[in-house]
Write an enzyme that holds these catalytic residues in place. Structure first.
Site: not given
Ligand code: 13P
Length: 249
Positions: A10-12, A95, A97, A167, A173, A213, A234-235
């Protein structure tokens, strides 16, 4: 039943279209023999380029959101048909967020899930508790509520094919990965919840990912757990090297 591990990125809100093209060009070489199914979910505006560069590779493309109406006067929104026309296969829905910053409720998540299924997009439904909920001991109840409402009016056959991503919000994050046991016990409970709504077959075919993470060092241990069928990353999905290790974990 064997469920193929899914490594989903997930590149956000990261990467411009040119940066996305460069990342996929780098990634496609590195994951060409990956053990796991590989999925990237770039921002909407990057999807045309990513689909073009990923065509003919083992990389699938997903979106990070969609709107639940077919078309019309919904300024700023993107429909399922628009995504499908580009070659998108999966769509992340609900998600944390989006729930937190864009007021997405369980009911909205449910409408989006139904819209995705109706258009042959595979939903990746995100659920997860806050740190406060975990400390209050309401994690399982909270997540079961999220799962049950997200799947309202979804039949067993459609449910069997979709993906749920657990999640925990406190792990997103933050660099604070849930332990494999913590992640697995919630994923196992989600599977029991699915068995309760539908049946054991459906529960055994649905894929449940862990997210929060996930990195190249912890992925293999997480993915080896009984009820974790991959990761929503994510990251670490923004770096070709790291994500290719996760794609093989
Ligand atoms: P991180 O891997 O950056 O913690 O993000 C997780 C996430 O929200 C994937 O959707």
């Amino acid at each position: 039943m064997s469920r193929r591990i899914l490594a989903a990125g997930n590149w956000k809100m990261n990467k411009t279209p040119s940066e996305a093209t460069a990342l996929i060009n780098e990634l496609k070489e590195k994951v060409s023999n990956a053990k796991n199914e590989v999925l990237v979910c770039p921002p909407f505006v990057c999807i045309p380029d990513v689909c073009r560069v990923a065509a003919g590779t083992n990389i699938s493309v997903g979106a990070q959101n969609l709107y639940y109406e077919d078309k019309g006067a919904y300024t700023g929104e993107v429909s399922a048909q628009m995504l499908l026309d580009l070659g998108v296969k999966y769509v992340i829905i609900g998600h944390s967020e989006r729930r937190e910053y864009f007021n997405e409720t369980n009911d909205i998540v449910n409408k989006k899930v139904i819209q995705a299924i109706k258009n042959n997009l595979i939903p990746v439904i995100c659920v997860g508790e806050t740190l406060e909920q975990r400390e209050d001991g309401v994690t399982f109840d909270f997540i079961r509520t999220q799962v049950k409402i997200a799947l309202r009016s979804v039949c067993a056959q459609d449910a069997a094919n979709l993906v749920i991503a657990y999640e925990p919000i406190w792990a997103i994050g933050t660099g604070k990965v849930a332990t494999s046991e913590q992640a697995n016990e919630v994923c196992a409970d989600i599977r029991r919840c699915i068995a309760g709504i539908y049946d054991e077959n459906t529960a055994q075919s649905i894929r449940i990912l862990y997210g929060g993470s996930v990195n190249k060092d912890c992925a293999a241990e997480l993915f080896a757990m009984s009820d974790i069928d991959g990761g929503l990353v994510g990251g670490a999905s923004l770096k070709a090297e790291d994500f290719s290790i996760i794609a093989d974990a």
